[in-house]
Design a protein around this motif. Structure first.
Motif, short mmCIF file in Angstrom:
data_model
loop_
_atom_site.label_atom_id
_atom_site.label_comp_id
_atom_site.label_asym_id
_atom_site.label_seq_id
_atom_site.Cartn_x
_atom_site.Cartn_y
_atom_site.Cartn_z
N GLY A 571 -13.80 -53.47 -32.64
CA GLY A 571 -12.68 -53.06 -31.86
C GLY A 571 -12.71 -52.39 -30.43
O GLY A 571 -13.90 -52.11 -29.35
N THR A 572 -12.30 -52.31 -29.54
CA THR A 572 -11.92 -52.41 -27.97
C THR A 572 -11.16 -51.34 -27.98
O THR A 572 -9.87 -50.80 -27.91
CB THR A 572 -11.05 -53.84 -27.36
OG1 THR A 572 -10.51 -53.76 -27.74
CG2 THR A 572 -12.30 -54.58 -28.13
N PHE A 573 -11.98 -50.10 -26.35
CA PHE A 573 -10.95 -49.24 -26.49
C PHE A 573 -10.18 -49.74 -24.78
O PHE A 573 -11.34 -50.52 -23.87
CB PHE A 573 -11.37 -48.15 -26.00
CG PHE A 573 -12.33 -47.46 -27.10
CD1 PHE A 573 -11.33 -46.19 -27.75
CD2 PHE A 573 -14.03 -48.31 -27.14
CE1 PHE A 573 -12.34 -45.86 -29.13
CE2 PHE A 573 -13.84 -47.36 -29.25
CZ PHE A 573 -13.63 -46.10 -29.20
N SER A 574 -9.20 -49.08 -24.24
CA SER A 574 -8.40 -49.49 -22.99
C SER A 574 -9.69 -49.05 -22.55
O SER A 574 -9.98 -49.04 -20.57
CB SER A 574 -7.51 -49.25 -22.43
OG SER A 574 -7.02 -47.39 -23.25
N ASN A 575 -10.48 -47.62 -22.41
CA ASN A 575 -11.43 -47.04 -21.65
C ASN A 575 -12.12 -46.41 -22.43
O ASN A 575 -12.05 -45.24 -22.89
CB ASN A 575 -10.05 -45.73 -20.78
CG ASN A 575 -9.05 -46.30 -19.95
OD1 ASN A 575 -9.16 -47.03 -18.67
ND2 ASN A 575 -8.34 -45.89 -20.64
N PRO A 576 -13.05 -46.89 -22.49
CA PRO A 576 -13.76 -45.88 -23.07
C PRO A 576 -15.29 -44.85 -22.64
O PRO A 576 -15.81 -44.42 -23.92
CB PRO A 576 -15.21 -47.42 -23.18
CG PRO A 576 -15.12 -48.50 -21.90
CD PRO A 576 -13.33 -48.15 -22.00
N THR A 577 -14.89 -44.74 -21.71
CA THR A 577 -15.14 -43.35 -20.95
C THR A 577 -13.81 -42.59 -20.30
O THR A 577 -13.06 -43.33 -20.09
CB THR A 577 -16.89 -43.51 -19.79
OG1 THR A 577 -15.76 -44.54 -18.18
CG2 THR A 577 -17.88 -43.91 -20.73
N GLY A 578 -14.03 -41.45 -20.46
CA GLY A 578 -13.02 -40.78 -19.51
C GLY A 578 -13.46 -39.21 -19.13
O GLY A 578 -14.54 -38.77 -19.16
N THR A 579 -12.95 -39.08 -18.27
CA THR A 579 -12.56 -37.71 -17.37
C THR A 579 -11.53 -36.42 -18.24
O THR A 579 -10.33 -37.35 -17.31
CB THR A 579 -12.81 -37.61 -16.17
OG1 THR A 579 -14.43 -38.39 -15.99
CG2 THR A 579 -13.38 -35.87 -15.82
N THR A 580 -12.05 -35.26 -18.62
CA THR A 580 -10.74 -34.55 -19.02
C THR A 580 -10.04 -34.02 -18.01
O THR A 580 -10.49 -33.91 -16.58
CB THR A 580 -11.14 -33.47 -20.04
OG1 THR A 580 -11.87 -32.69 -18.98
CG2 THR A 580 -11.92 -34.36 -21.31
N ASN A 581 -9.25 -34.08 -17.99
CA ASN A 581 -7.25 -33.87 -16.60
C ASN A 581 -7.66 -31.80 -16.67
O ASN A 581 -7.92 -31.02 -17.38
CB ASN A 581 -6.31 -34.58 -16.66
CG ASN A 581 -6.06 -34.08 -18.47
OD1 ASN A 581 -5.71 -33.08 -18.61
ND2 ASN A 581 -4.88 -34.40 -18.37
N ALA A 582 -6.72 -31.10 -15.91
CA ALA A 582 -6.36 -30.17 -15.66
C ALA A 582 -6.36 -29.23 -16.84
O ALA A 582 -6.57 -28.35 -17.20
CB ALA A 582 -5.72 -29.45 -14.62
N SER A 583 -5.39 -29.90 -17.64
CA SER A 583 -4.84 -29.43 -19.45
C SER A 583 -6.43 -29.56 -20.52
O SER A 583 -5.96 -29.60 -21.72
CB SER A 583 -3.87 -30.16 -19.60
OG SER A 583 -2.60 -30.03 -18.59
N GLY A 584 -7.69 -30.14 -19.75
CA GLY A 584 -8.72 -30.22 -20.55
C GLY A 584 -8.39 -31.24 -21.84
O GLY A 584 -9.29 -31.85 -22.76
N GLN A 585 -7.74 -32.65 -21.08
CA GLN A 585 -7.54 -34.20 -21.84
C GLN A 585 -8.41 -35.12 -21.51
O GLN A 585 -7.88 -35.55 -20.25
CB GLN A 585 -5.51 -34.26 -22.42
CG GLN A 585 -5.25 -32.80 -23.13
CD GLN A 585 -3.78 -33.02 -23.33
OE1 GLN A 585 -3.16 -34.31 -23.03
NE2 GLN A 585 -3.38 -32.55 -24.50
#
Length: 819
Positions: A571-585
């Motif tokens: 499968g493919t992810f639009s963003n395979p990596t990310g950083t949680t925002n101020a809401s921890g998400q």
């Protein structure tokens, strides 16, 4: 038996017992917060924290649980760490872990970060030092390198006071001091410290020789402190002291073996004396002499004591019938402490306690009548289980009620961890580990009431100390600190009888150099997008969203770098990596691979317990239908095609589509399909149907469709056997002799349904009239017809012409020849 009350004096010293009312040692606060203020959690010494809401059988594993941090200390830690929640220090509120070391230091750490809040050395008076093993002796038995604080302190939460015994050497003289420390600062209170010393008859307390191994007991405002041999010193005896918790004044002292040279130590493998709510104190003694019925030597005995106006009183006792053998074989009863059990609602005994000795014998005792001494057997007690355990039992039984069974746990050195069910005043084996354990420490249990029971134990695995956790019902291992790679959860060197403390979702284990704290890792949990189902090759409708949180506070954590992975499923992810925002998400969209399957998506981050999504990659709707078999068949009209028509349905990714409805149609030409129609595709995406041809011979276009998706299949209906010869043209003509009839003679050969049959030879004859046919034996055309011309004979009259095929009734023409 009802043992008589008596006060026994030894050269003027009186044995008495403490009227003890146990304050709640395991105190429950808001949000299920607990404080652990004494050895084995409470004065029952049951080893149970039943208010643990965070640690469960599901999350205590090497993925979500492990070493959080460690705080350095200045020496071996033999005492069980203690814990207070919500303590105010320097204007701030902390959960505090207290650690006492063999280097005579007490540390107060923030229990959630490891920050040092205060530290105090109890090397009093000035110039004192811990006692070296060269002086103390018996280092091979104790495993220590020095002796300072050995017994677990006790904390009084009503006065915020920690009581601890510290052993020191000063200019060749040896002392035990009782310290009363302010838990917020470490400062001495109540005029302390006070030297622990006494003379009983001609015996003076030998501070150098004795170890203060049992945990301290506070009951009804009195501190109880027990002493015994260093483990192999033949001058050690059992001594018990009582001090006022508020003034540190000595209230009573007793010696458990005043007459003989040594023995009857009070050590219990570090377990403190127990106390009930009726003012009784319970302890067991080690190898020594037992003088029955004279007393006062009390070797290998369980004692029930009270503190009276004149000192300690032995209210009741139990001594095994084979006490002398136990003493001779160094199988002392006093290696085990007492566990007071909850009031029993069934059976003949309302109040029970349990213990075991070094030989591995289990004793279940009636607290209302301990049983005294029987010279021939132990039949006077509720239950005696000889050799129920392996030899070298240490500690005290651990108790837990799982909602179905009352369970008691025992662990001897290099033996199975065993549990016994208690019912109607009797113990029966319940469960055991699959393999034997080499022990270092004493087990404890955490649970949330009757659920999520976890037994914690420090054990030796190939010489490596491990913190281990077992499911408390089935006794299978949930976790050990050696499971994680790279030494992530390494514990370190520990002392004998090291006892972990479990409080508010964390486990505190002390070693030679550190307080090591284990607990739940910060976690990444699915917030939305879990459990979706989508067609292969399509993007899931809901983005996958995770939230990083602190498992203890629930607060979101921003700035956490996360990685999404489907484990190479395609499968493919639009963003395979990310950083949680101020809401921890953090979130991403996911396009499913083209192959249907169940997909586990893991979201990971360093030092975080990962999140897991489970998505269903399903077959899509029908995008194409193709002929598999049964096309281009030919059969007689009105009959069923010899092979069924089979088509295969696939989705847009080329996956076979099961359970799809395929509608077959011949456009209304009159054929018939078998039932059911629509047909349902099977697991291979195939739908099959039989077709009966119409009565008209022709090429038939059959359509197989699902919604707007279809395919075309061609079949042929051919005529049946020849059944009729029919005159189409040319009958009843006339012409002059030797002339052509005006019209050709045309006949057709058909089957029973009127379908013309091609390729048949029709024979024409004028029955010898002498005329001439253009072709007397023509072959039927595609429409089943033949056509011939005829030249009349030279003789006028009527000519009968027959057109025949095989055995069919001929077609007969009647023609007239004119002059």
């Amino acid at each position: 038996m009802n043992f008589r009350r008596f006060a026994t004096t030894f050269d003027g010293a009186i044995l008495t017992v403490v009227a003890a009312f146990s304050f709640l040692i395991l105190s429950t606060g808001l949000c299920a917060q607990v404080s652990v203020l004494t050895n084995k959690y409470d004065n029952n010494r049951d080893g149970l924290n039943s208010s643990e809401t965070l640690l469960t059988s599901a999350n205590v594993n090497s993925t979500t649980f492990g070493k959080l941090f460690a705080a350095n200390v200045d020496g071996y830690v033999s005492a069980q760490p203690l814990y207070m929640y919500g303590l105010t220090l320097n204007g701030a509120t902390h959960n505090v872990a207290f650690v006492a070391t063999e280097n005579d230091s007490v540390f107060a750490f923030d229990a959630d970060s490891g920050a040092l809040l205060w530290q105090i050395s109890l090397l009093y008076p000035s110039g004192s030092a811990p006692v070296t093993m060269a002086v103390q002796g018996c280092g091979g038995v104790t495993g220590l390198n020095q002796v300072g604080i050995l017994g677990t302190p006790v904390i009084d939460p009503t006065t915020n006071t920690l009581y601890v015994d510290a052993k020191v050497a000063n200019s060749g003289t040896y002392y035990h001091y009782l310290h009363a420390l302010d838990v917020t600062t470490g400062s001495e209170k109540f005029g302390g410290p006070v030297e622990i010393t006494a003379t009983v008859g001609n015996l003076t307390f030998p501070a150098k020789n004795l170890l203060q191994r049992p945990g301290l007991l506070e009951s009804n405002g009195t501190i109880y402190i027990g002493f015994g041999s260093n483990g192999c010193d033949t001058t050690g005896r059992g001594w018990l002291f009582a001090y006022s918790a508020s003034t540190l004044q000595q209230l009573a002292v007793m010696v458990t073996q005043p007459d003989e040279s040594y023995g009857s130590s009070i050590w219990q493998s570090g377990v403190g004396p127990a106390a009930d709510n009726n003012g009784n104190v319970y302890l067991s003694t080690a190898n020594g002499d037992f003088d029955y019925p004279e007393f006062p030597d009390l070797g290998d005995s369980v004692l029930q004591l009270q503190l009276g106006a004149n000192g300690f009183v032995v209210n009741d006792y139990f001594t095994p019938f084979d006490q002398a053998d136990l003493a001779d074989d160094d199988m002392d009863l006093g290696s085990g402490g007492l566990t007071l059990l909850p009031p029993q609602t069934s059976g003949p005994y309302a109040n029970l306690m349990a213990t075991a000795g070094k030989r591995g014998d289990i004793y279940l005792l009636n607290m209302d009548d301990l049983g005294g001494y029987n010279t021939t057997s132990n039949s006077q007690i509720p239950q005696y289980l000889p050799s129920a355990l392996g030899t070298y039992y240490h500690g005290s039984p651990v108790y837990w009620n799982n909602g179905t069974d009352q369970l008691l746990y025992f662990l001897s050195h290099q033996d199975y961890l065993r549990s016994f069910s208690l019912s109607n005043g009797q113990l029966t084996p319940f469960a055991q580990t699959t393999s034997k354990l080499t022990t270092y420490g004493l087990p404890t249990i955490s649970s949330n009431g009757t659920t999520n029971g976890i037994l914690w134990q420090v054990q030796n695995s190939g010489g490596v100390p491990l913190l281990t956790a077992y499911d408390a019902t089935a006794l299978f291992q949930l976790y050990n600190s050696g499971q994680a790679s790279g030494g992530r959860d390494t514990l370190g060197t520990v002392t004998h009888f090291a006892t972990p403390t479990v409080a508010n979702g964390k486990v505190y284990a002390a070693t030679q150099t550190q307080l090591v704290v284990y607990g739940l890792f910060n976690q990444i949990a699915p917030t939305s997008g879990n459990g979706q189902t989508g067609a292969a090759g399509t993007t899931l409708s809901t983005p996958l969203t995770v939230t990083a949180t602190n498992p203890y506070t629930g607060a979101p954590i921003a700035g956490v770098n996360v990685t999404f992975s489907d484990g190479g499923k395609g499968g493919t992810f639009s963003n395979p990596t990310g950083t949680t925002n101020a809401s921890g998400q953090a979130s991403t969209t996911y396009t499913l691979p083209k192959i249907p399957q169940t997909i586990t998506i893991t979201v990971s981050s360093s030092s975080y317990a990962p999140a897991t999504f489970t998505e269903i990659d399903s077959v899509g709707s029908v995008a194409s239908i193709s002929l598999t078999s049964g096309g281009k068949q030919s059969a007689m009209v009105g009959t069923t095609l010899p092979e069924p028509i089979v088509v295969t349905a696939k989705d847009a990714s080329g996956n076979l589509v099961p359970s799809a409805l395929i509608l077959f149609s011949d456009g209304g030409v009159g054929g018939a399909f078998s039932s059911p129609n629509p047909a349902t595709t099977n697991s291979k995406g195939q739908a099959s149907i039989s077709y009966t041809l119409p009565l008209t011979a022709k090429s038939i276009a059959i359509t197989a469709s699902n919604g707007s998706v279809s395919t075309r299949i061609t079949e042929s209906a051919v005529p049946g056997p020849a059944a009729l010869i029919n005159i189409i043209q040319g009958n009843n003509q006339s012409a002059h002799e030797h002339n052509h009839l005006p019209k050709a003679l045309i006949v057709s050969v058909t089957d029973q349904y009127g379908n013309g049959i091609s390729g048949l030879t029709v024979n024409f004859t004028d029955n010898g009239a002498g005329g001439t046919f253009s072709n007397p034996n023509p072959v039927t055309s595609g429409t089943g017809q033949v056509s011939v011309s005829y030249i009349t004979p030279t003789t006028p009259g009527t000519v009968t012409i027959n057109a025949s095929y095989s055995t069919l009734q001929p077609a007969t023409f009647s023609e007239t020849v004119l002059n």
